[in-house]
Design a protein around this motif. Structure first.
Motif, PDB file in Angstrom:
ATOM      1  N   LEU A   1       0.836  -1.092  -0.390  1.00 27.75           N
ATOM      2  CA  LEU A   1      -0.053   0.320   0.272  1.00 27.75           C
ATOM      3  C   LEU A   1       0.840   1.277   0.251  1.00 27.75           C
ATOM      4  N   TYR A   2       2.169   0.724   0.425  1.00 21.84           N
ATOM      5  CA  TYR A   2       2.864   2.735   0.838  1.00 21.84           C
ATOM      6  C   TYR A   2       4.270   2.543   0.434  1.00 21.84           C
ATOM      7  N   SER A   3       4.781   1.319  -0.244  1.00 19.85           N
ATOM      8  CA  SER A   3       6.188   1.266  -0.737  1.00 19.85           C
ATOM      9  C   SER A   3       6.290   1.926  -1.861  1.00 19.85           C
ATOM     10  N   SER A   4       5.330   2.107  -2.850  1.00 19.81           N
ATOM     11  CA  SER A   4       5.713   2.823  -3.797  1.00 19.81           C
ATOM     12  C   SER A   4       5.793   4.165  -3.238  1.00 19.81           C
ATOM     13  N   LEU A   5       4.407   4.661  -2.775  1.00 16.01           N
ATOM     14  CA  LEU A   5       4.554   6.194  -2.283  1.00 16.01           C
ATOM     15  C   LEU A   5       6.202   6.760  -1.065  1.00 16.01           C
ATOM     16  N   ILE A   6       6.578   5.650  -0.591  1.00 20.60           N
ATOM     17  CA  ILE A   6       6.948   5.888   0.188  1.00 20.60           C
ATOM     18  C   ILE A   6       9.320   6.172  -0.256  1.00 20.60           C
ATOM     19  N   ALA A   7       8.838   5.405  -1.649  1.00 24.90           N
ATOM     20  CA  ALA A   7       9.674   5.730  -2.509  1.00 24.90           C
ATOM     21  C   ALA A   7       9.387   6.375  -3.925  1.00 24.90           C
ATOM     22  N   ASP A   8       8.493   7.464  -3.965  1.00 24.53           N
ATOM     23  CA  ASP A   8       8.396   8.711  -4.575  1.00 24.53           C
ATOM     24  C   ASP A   8       8.464   9.936  -4.096  1.00 24.53           C
TER      25      ASP A   8
ATOM     26  N   ASP B   1      -7.182   3.829 -13.883  1.00 26.22           N
ATOM     27  CA  ASP B   1      -7.023   5.519 -12.918  1.00 26.22           C
ATOM     28  C   ASP B   1      -6.919   4.624 -11.027  1.00 26.22           C
ATOM     29  N   SER B   2      -6.811   5.417 -10.698  1.00 26.16           N
ATOM     30  CA  SER B   2      -6.426   5.400  -8.434  1.00 26.16           C
ATOM     31  C   SER B   2      -6.545   3.676  -8.624  1.00 26.16           C
ATOM     32  N   ARG B   3      -7.769   3.122  -8.814  1.00 27.35           N
ATOM     33  CA  ARG B   3      -7.810   2.301  -8.726  1.00 27.35           C
ATOM     34  C   ARG B   3      -6.771   0.963  -9.312  1.00 27.35           C
ATOM     35  N   PHE B   4      -6.493   1.508  -9.995  1.00 26.46           N
ATOM     36  CA  PHE B   4      -5.314   0.231 -10.546  1.00 26.46           C
ATOM     37  C   PHE B   4      -3.559   0.809 -10.074  1.00 26.46           C
ATOM     38  N   TRP B   5      -3.410   1.942 -10.674  1.00 26.69           N
ATOM     39  CA  TRP B   5      -2.250   2.210  -9.932  1.00 26.69           C
ATOM     40  C   TRP B   5      -1.864   3.064  -8.790  1.00 26.69           C
ATOM     41  N   GLY B   6      -2.961   3.068  -7.283  1.00 25.15           N
ATOM     42  CA  GLY B   6      -3.028   4.169  -6.380  1.00 25.15           C
ATOM     43  C   GLY B   6      -2.830   5.740  -6.200  1.00 25.15           C
ATOM     44  N   PHE B   7      -2.317   6.126  -4.869  1.00 20.59           N
ATOM     45  CA  PHE B   7      -3.026   7.845  -4.966  1.00 20.59           C
ATOM     46  C   PHE B   7      -1.874   8.628  -5.834  1.00 20.59           C
ATOM     47  N   LEU B   8      -2.482   9.138  -5.581  1.00 16.42           N
ATOM     48  CA  LEU B   8      -2.002  11.048  -7.009  1.00 16.42           C
ATOM     49  C   LEU B   8      -1.339  11.604  -5.884  1.00 16.42           C
TER      50      LEU B   8
END
Length: 276
Positions: A178-185, A226-233
């Motif tokens: 849930l959060y790994s891509s957010l943290i990396a970004d 959309d966000s359902r497929f790739w996550g938070f914007l």
């Protein structure tokens, strides 16, 4: 005596050159900070927006991004639920996407039987939104859906809290996807080893979110990446708000090889349409 008389061709050429430079600077300023053109490439927003529509996008309303920095101009009006927004696709920022913002930072989002709920309240389906596919069953997960390995699908999704700046989120093997891509970004190294999550090389049981995030969906609910497929914007990827359709024609007809039918496909009834 005419003031133009006696001027050398060289001086006249210089004046024209100076005028063109000023016009180019002004046009660039408008494009970067005020308004930009955008073409609808797919049917993800049908029937609100159609493939082949050309839009003006208001960039100053959310605070235009200053080039080569992470800074923005002051916000004129904050993003509202229901706004149709243009943004850099977080998975490939060379691409611009257009969707409807359906949830703001801190909102609790859920989809139950195709109905969208935000903070426990049902959100009305946009006027021209549509469903084209077969409904899915609750609890039947879709491997394409964010986050991976969840029981979510496009018609039954969440509940999911949209991160906001300052939120402290728990890091476990269960929340890693849930959060790994957010943290990396946000500029950190993140990894999962066994039952431990590491951030910048150190074990971490929590993480403080550094940006505001949104959730975006297409009005063509069964045909929208959309966000359902790739996550938070991330807020930093938002370009502006869609304003008005200024041109529309069939995108599949080639102008060069079929000019008659291309011109005949102009959707005059869509020109001047305000986007909402």
């Amino acid at each position: 005596m005419n003031s133009q008389q006696g001027k050398s061709p060289k001086k006249n050429s210089r004046e024209w050159f100076d005028a063109l430079i000023i016009a180019a600077i002004f046009a660039t300023f408008l494009r970067v900070f005020v308004v930009e053109s955008y073409r609808i490439p797919t049917g993800s927003m049908e029937n609100t927006l159609m493939a082949g529509d050309f839009l003006f996008v208001n960039k100053y309303v959310y605070g235009a991004k200053i080039p080569f920095t992470d800074s923005r101009l002051p916000v004129i009006q904050p993003i509202q639920r229901g706004d149709i927004i243009v943004f850099k696709f977080p998975k490939d920022r060379s691409l611009n996407y257009i969707k409807r913002c359906v949830a703001l930072p801190g909102d609790l989002l859920e989809i139950r039987d195709r109905k969208l709920y935000v903070n426990g309240k049902e959100s009305a389906l946009p006027e021209y939104a549509q469903f084209l596919g077969e409904p899915m069953t609750k609890g039947v997960g879709d491997f394409q859906i964010f986050p991976r390995f969840s029981p979510f699908n496009k018609d039954y999704y969440g509940p999911l809290q949209i991160p906001k700046k300052g939120d402290v989120v728990e890091l476990t093997p269960q929340t890693y996807s849930l959060y790994s891509s957010l943290i990396a970004d946000e500029g950190h190294d993140v990894s999962l080893t066994g039952s431990l999550v590491f951030v910048d090389g150190s074990p971490a049981s929590s993480y403080t979110v550094e940006k505001n995030y949104y959730f975006a969906m297409g009005d063509n609910r069964d045909n929208s990446l959309d966000s359902r497929f790739w996550g938070f914007l991330p807020e930093t990827d938002i370009v502006g708000e869609a304003m008005m359709v200024y041109w529309s024609w069939d995108p599949d007809l080639p102008l060069l090889f079929d000019p008659v039918n291309k011109l005949g496909s102009i959707a005059w009834h869509r020109i001047g349409l305000m986007v909402h």
